[in-house]
Design a protein around this motif. Structure first.
Motif, PDB file in Angstrom:
ATOM      1  N   ILE A  68      -9.047  -2.429   2.937  1.00 37.53           N
ATOM      2  CA  ILE A  68     -10.041  -2.929   1.993  1.00 37.53           C
ATOM      3  C   ILE A  68     -11.050  -3.704   2.824  1.00 37.53           C
ATOM      4  O   ILE A  68     -10.685  -4.423   3.756  1.00 37.53           O
ATOM      5  CB  ILE A  68      -9.390  -3.792   0.889  1.00 37.53           C
ATOM      6  N   MET A  95      -6.556   5.288   1.004  1.00 38.94           N
ATOM      7  CA  MET A  95      -6.621   4.444  -0.200  1.00 38.94           C
ATOM      8  C   MET A  95      -7.845   4.812  -1.035  1.00 38.94           C
ATOM      9  O   MET A  95      -7.775   4.890  -2.260  1.00 38.94           O
ATOM     10  CB  MET A  95      -6.652   2.957   0.172  1.00 38.94           C
ATOM     11  N   LEU A 124     -12.694   0.398  -0.653  1.00 41.59           N
ATOM     12  CA  LEU A 124     -11.494   0.865   0.032  1.00 41.59           C
ATOM     13  C   LEU A 124     -11.897   1.852   1.118  1.00 41.59           C
ATOM     14  O   LEU A 124     -12.949   2.491   1.027  1.00 41.59           O
ATOM     15  CB  LEU A 124     -10.556   1.556  -0.965  1.00 41.59           C
ATOM     16  N   LYS A 163       0.832  -1.208   0.000  1.00 42.38           N
ATOM     17  CA  LYS A 163       0.000   0.000   0.000  1.00 42.38           C
ATOM     18  C   LYS A 163       0.864   1.254   0.000  1.00 42.38           C
ATOM     19  O   LYS A 163       1.830   1.336   0.744  1.00 42.38           O
ATOM     20  CB  LYS A 163      -0.913   0.047   1.220  1.00 42.38           C
TER      21      LYS A 163
END
Length: 132
Positions: free
Chosen positions: A30, A71, A67, A24
């Motif tokens: 997630i 993110m 997400l 990431k």
């Protein structure tokens, strides 16, 4: 990374799924939830935890993936499923349902990709979900 998980054309069901973000660039996670035969929609699972069942012979019928945190500010998550009798459905995005509901159709495979926020979808997004 867009690789297929599961099968296509082998008549085998997905029963559970674990999804994890690796490498990431930003904070966030997630999360995902599945529609399971007999049980319906499950609660959200996060960062590699299993969603669905194990050893119960229950099929996954649909999935939602999204997400969180930074993110979600930098990427869209697209995913599509291979559903019994339908084949590959179109791409769903950012928490939309993919698969079927109320039709007793098994998910056989799934593809998941991250696209820079606002970028082009990896394919058609017209029909990712079929509901009775």
């Amino acid at each position: 990374n867009g690789a297929m998980s599961g099968t296509s054309g082998e008549s085998k069901r997905l029963e559970g799924i674990n999804i994890l973000l690796s490498n990431k660039e930003y904070s966030g996670s997630i999360r995902y939830k599945t529609q399971v035969q007999t049980y319906g929609w499950q609660d959200w699972s996060y960062d590699g935890a299993m969603s669905g069942t194990k050893g119960e012979s229950k099929r996954l019928e649909a999935i939602q993936i999204e997400l969180t945190g930074e993110m979600a500010n930098h990427y869209d998550v697209y995913y599509r499923v291979h559903a019994q009798s339908y084949g590959w459905l179109d791409w769903a995005k950012n928490g939309d349902a993919a698969g079927t509901e109320g039709l007793s159709k098994r998910l056989e495979g799934i593809e998941i990709v991250l696209v820079p926020k606002g970028g082009q979808a990896p394919g058609s997004t017209n029909r990712p979900f079929v509901k009775k």
